[in-house]
Design a protein around this motif. Structure first.
Motif: not given
Length: 226
Positions: A126-151
């Motif tokens: 993603g365009p902002y992958y290098d703008a955040v920490s690894e911990a933030t990336r992990d959180i965003m990845n979890a949100i991306h997959h969880t939100a899709f299931n809820v969607l």
């Protein structure tokens, strides 16, 4: 009752483009493994959501949030009429449907925004992958997959509601989202305000280009030493 124009062209176009994008996002990620297209369609989808959020304030009568986002009292009162086959049909979104629209918009927005910070672990970031920490990336990845299931659950509920209204209440919601007209005593809209919609679309395209192509930091290039 007369057939009157309720849904403007931009709202209808947004609706069906969003349906196409969600289907395409699922296919590119789960069926065809076309992650590069998954990212690109995701950016387009995020632009659609931004357009709809703005259109909810400056669009035509029934597209505005102020017309269909109601308080809990009206939602509860409307919910009590669900078992009545002959309850009056709303010209725009009913109080329950209005909140479903908000939920779907927020879930898709969450998908798109979180996708800006994640990677496919192969080529695409993603365009902002290098703008955040690894911990933030992990959180965003979890949100991306969880939100899709809820969607997906919300989409099933939405489709189920459309079938319920068609079969039980004899209220056909899909045709109205195709041609824009409903049989109603409520006043219709006089136009789709296409010039305003076109200007807004151009602004959104420019903003999305800036957000995706200009604003992100330069990718981090790993150096290898032999």
């Amino acid at each position: 009752m007369e057939k009157r124009l309720i849904w403007d062209i931009p709202t209808r176009l947004f609706h069906w483009l969003l349906v196409a994008c969600i289907v395409a996002q699922y296919l590119t990620a789960e069926v065809f493994d076309a992650i590069d297209w998954h990212f690109k369609i995701g950016y387009f989808t995020l632009g659609l959501i931004l357009f709809r959020l703005c259109w909810g304030f400056i669009g035509t009568t029934y597209a505005k949030f102020s017309q269909f986002v109601t308080g809990p009292g009206k939602v509860i009162a409307y919910a009590k009429t669900l078992g009545n086959k002959h309850s009056e049909e709303h010209a725009g979104h009913n109080p329950l449907g209005g909140w479903m629209v908000i939920a779907l918009l927020l879930l898709v927005a969450l998908q798109g925004i979180s996708g800006l910070f994640i990677t496919d672990d192969i080529v695409n970031n993603g365009p902002y992958y290098d703008a955040v920490s690894e911990a933030t990336r992990d959180i965003m990845n979890a949100i991306h997959h969880t939100a899709f299931n809820v969607l997906l659950a919300a989409i099933v509920l939405h489709v189920g509601a459309v079938v319920f209204y068609a079969r039980f209440k004899q209220q056909l919601l899909v045709p109205a989202m195709l041609h824009g007209k409903k049989s109603t005593n409520a006043p219709g809209i006089s136009s789709s305000r296409l010039v305003l919609a076109a200007i807004l679309a151009l602004v959104v395209i420019a903003l999305m280009y800036w957000v995706i192509e200009v604003l992100p930091p330069e990718p981090v290039v790993e150096e290898f030493f032999y």
